[in-house]
Design an enzyme around this catalytic site. Structure first.
Site, PDB file in Angstrom:
ATOM      1  N   CYS A   7      -9.317  -8.226  -7.760  1.00  0.00           N
ATOM      2  CA  CYS A   7     -10.006  -7.022  -8.240  1.00  0.00           C
ATOM      3  C   CYS A   7      -9.998  -7.002  -9.770  1.00  0.00           C
ATOM      4  CB  CYS A   7      -9.332  -5.771  -7.675  1.00  0.00           C
ATOM      5  SG  CYS A   7      -7.771  -5.373  -8.484  1.00  0.00           S
TER       6      CYS A   7
ATOM      7  N   GLU B 121      -1.568 -10.090  -6.204  1.00  0.00           N
ATOM      8  CA  GLU B 121      -1.549 -10.841  -7.470  1.00  0.00           C
ATOM      9  C   GLU B 121      -0.655 -10.158  -8.491  1.00  0.00           C
ATOM     10  OE1 GLU B 121      -4.047  -9.805  -5.627  1.00  0.00           O
ATOM     11  OE2 GLU B 121      -5.949 -10.669  -6.272  1.00  0.00           O
TER      12      GLU B 121
ATOM     13  N   GLU C 205       0.831  -1.208   0.000  1.00  0.00           N
ATOM     14  CA  GLU C 205       0.000   0.000   0.000  1.00  0.00           C
ATOM     15  C   GLU C 205       0.866   1.258   0.000  1.00  0.00           C
ATOM     16  OE1 GLU C 205      -2.845  -0.462   3.204  1.00  0.00           O
ATOM     17  OE2 GLU C 205      -3.909  -2.007   2.063  1.00  0.00           O
TER      18      GLU C 205
HETATM   19  N1  THU Z   1      -5.944  -6.502  -2.387  1.00  0.00           N
HETATM   20  C1  THU Z   1      -5.109  -7.428  -2.953  1.00  0.00           C
HETATM   21  O1  THU Z   1      -3.886  -7.391  -2.751  1.00  0.00           O
HETATM   22  N2  THU Z   1      -5.645  -8.386  -3.739  1.00  0.00           N
HETATM   23  C2  THU Z   1      -6.983  -8.597  -3.900  1.00  0.00           C
HETATM   24  O2  THU Z   1      -7.385  -9.548  -4.552  1.00  0.00           O
HETATM   25  C3  THU Z   1      -7.934  -7.646  -3.323  1.00  0.00           C
HETATM   26  C4  THU Z   1      -7.362  -6.472  -2.615  1.00  0.00           C
HETATM   27  C5  THU Z   1      -5.371  -5.521  -1.462  1.00  0.00           C
HETATM   28  C6  THU Z   1      -5.351  -4.101  -1.911  1.00  0.00           C
HETATM   29  C7  THU Z   1      -5.312  -3.377  -0.574  1.00  0.00           C
HETATM   30  O3  THU Z   1      -3.973  -3.278  -0.124  1.00  0.00           O
HETATM   31  C8  THU Z   1      -6.076  -4.259   0.372  1.00  0.00           C
HETATM   32  O4  THU Z   1      -6.115  -5.539  -0.258  1.00  0.00           O
HETATM   33  C9  THU Z   1      -7.465  -3.803   0.690  1.00  0.00           C
HETATM   34  O5  THU Z   1      -8.165  -3.526  -0.463  1.00  0.00           O
END
Ligand code: THU
Length: 150
Positions: free
Chosen positions: A106, A59, A48
Site C-alpha cells: 500500500c 511490510e 488488524e
Molecule cells: N495488507 C498488508 O499487510 N500488506 C499489503 O501489502 C496490503 C494489505 C493487509 C492490511 C489488511 O490487514 C489486509 O491486508 C487487507 O487489506
C-alpha cells in the site's frame, strides 16, 4: 548467496510469517520477510484491529521490527498475501486455483520502504503468490517523486 536463492528464501520466510497474520476482519493474510546487509532476516505479518484504521501491514511490521533492533538499511523485502481460504502452507499457495493478485504494498508501506530501502539497485521488492510465482519490482517505479525532507 545467489540472487535467485535470496528471492526464494525470502518468499519461504514470508509464507511462514503469513501463518501468524492476525486478520479476523479482512481474512486476508499477509507475510513479509526482509534481508539486511549482514544477511539477517526479519519477518512480519499484518495485524488488524477492531478499529480498522489501526491495522498494521506485514511490510511495516517487518521493517519496524528490523529498525527497532538497530537496522537502518533493507536490501530486499518479499511479500506474500492471499485470502485465508487459500490455505497456509507453501503447497496450498502453489496449488491454489483461486484468482487472487499479488499483494502490492500500500502507499503507506511504500513511503516507509523509501526511508529504509534507499538507492537499492539490486532486488528491491518481491511480490509473490508462491516460491515459483513472483514479480520483482523496483521501489522507484512504485513510488516516484518520493517525499523527502531535504
Ligand atoms: N495488507 C498488508 O499487510 N500488506 C499489503 O501489502 C496490503 C494489505 C493487509 C492490511 C489488511 O490487514 C489486509 O491486508 C487487507 O487489506
Amino acid at each position: 548467496m545467489l540472487k535467485d536463492d535470496i528471492i526464494k528464501l525470502l518468499i519461504r520466510e514470508a509464507i511462514s510469517a503469513r501463518k501468524n497474520a492476525y486478520a479476523p476482519y479482512s481474512k486476508y493474510l499477509v507475510g513479509a520477510a526482509l534481508i539486511v546487509p549482514s544477511g539477517r532476516i526479519y519477518t512480519g505479518c499484518n495485524i488488524e484491529n477492531s478499529s480498522y484504521g489501526l491495522t498494521n501491514c506485514a511490510e511495516r511490521t517487518a521493517i519496524f521490527k528490523a529498525v527497532s533492533e538497530g537496522q537502518r538499511h533493507v536490501d530486499a523485502i518479499a511479500i506474500v498475501g492471499a485470502p485465508l481460504d487459500v490455505g497456509l502452507e507453501s503447497e496450498d499457495l502453489e496449488a491454489s486455483q483461486e484468482d487472487f493478485d499479488y499483494a502490492y504494498p500500500c502507499g503507506a508501506c511504500r513511503q516507509v520502504m523509501a526511508e529504509f530501502l534507499p538507492d537499492s539497485k539490486d532486488i528491491d521488492i518481491i511480490v509473490a503468490k508462491s516460491e515459483s510465482d513472483y514479480r520483482v519490482l523496483k521501489l522507484e517505479d512504485m513510488l516516484p517523486y518520493t517525499f523527502e525532507l531535504v
